[in-house]
Design a protein around this motif. Structure first.
Motif: not given
Ligand SMILES: N[C@@H](CCC(=O)N[C@@H](CS)C(=O)NCC(=O)O)C(=O)O
Length: 208
Positions: A9, A11, A33, A38-39, A50-53, A66-67
């Motif tokens: 993605t 990010n 995802l 992620q969970f 629970s977010k990548i990266p 947090q990117s």
């Molecule tokens: N603020 C975060 C945003 C990261 C983000 O939104 N990641 C998304 C993929 S692009 C994700 O992991 N989504 C999975 C979810 O929310 O369940 C960053 O900059 O790293």
């Protein structure tokens, strides 16, 4: 060795591109995802939202999510793309990506690309915001080659993968001359090409 917790993605790609740019040794752990990886509790210890990266720097025994925070960490560690005498401007454009450009284009993806016809209000709102982002970036890039001035920085690295979704945006990147030039310049960098397709699936950077 850096371990990158990744999905393909915008990010995720910010960090694979950065790791290629600074030539650090890294391995990828894919987070699926759509399957909900992620969970997983172990991943949530690294990434509480629970977010990548996310990354683990095994040498320094530190994990970061947090990117923006990851880009700053890698920039400081490598001494690259975060010029000490230009940090105020780099930070400004990095935060513009984190707080505005990424989240707003992300909403535009949701309403326009993935769920058309579900909400006229949402579609119109984020289409207009996305167009404004293109216009404002184009105007800004008429004055400098890169977002934070004359040098390529982590602000550009964080913004590029979002503009690389321009086919989804339906705004017509080619009509924004300065933004297109910036995009083409960055898309030709060997590290960007490699980082964009770090999983080696053959996916190419979309052309203008
Ligand atoms: N603020 C975060 C945003 C990261 C983000 O939104 N990641 C998304 C993929 S692009 C994700 O992991 N989504 C999975 C979810 O929310 O369940 C960053 O900059 O790293």
């Amino acid at each position: 060795m850096i371990e990158l917790f990744y999905a393909s993605t915008p990010n995720g790609r910010k960090i694979s591109i950065m790791l290629e740019e600074i030539k650090f040794d890294y391995k990828i752990t894919e987070i699926n995802l759509s399957k909900g990886d992620q969970f997983n509790l172990n991943f949530r210890k690294i990434s509480p939202l629970s977010k990548i990266p996310a990354i683990t720097d095994h040498k320094n025994k530190i994990s970061i999510s947090q990117s923006g925070a990851i880009l700053i960490y890698l920039a400081e560690l490598s001494g690259k793309f975060y010029d000490a005498d230009n940090r105020i401007s780099i930070n400004q454009w990095l935060m513009a990506q984190m707080g505005d450009i990424g989240p707003m284009l992300g909403q535009h993806h949701q309403f326009h690309h993935f769920n058309p016809g579900k909400s006229k209000f949402g579609e119109e709102r984020y289409f207009n915001i996305a167009k404004r982002i293109y216009k404002d970036l184009d105007e800004h890039l008429s004055k400098s080659n890169f977002l934070a001035g004359k040098n390529y920085s982590i602000a550009d690295i964080s913004t590029f993968p979002w503009i690389a979704r321009h086919n989804w945006h339906d705004i017509g990147l080619k009509n924004y001359k300065n933004l297109s030039k910036w995009y083409e310049t960055i898309s030709q960098r060997p590290a960007v090409i490699k980082g964009y397709d770090c999983l080696k699936t053959g996916e190419k950077i979309p052309q203008v």
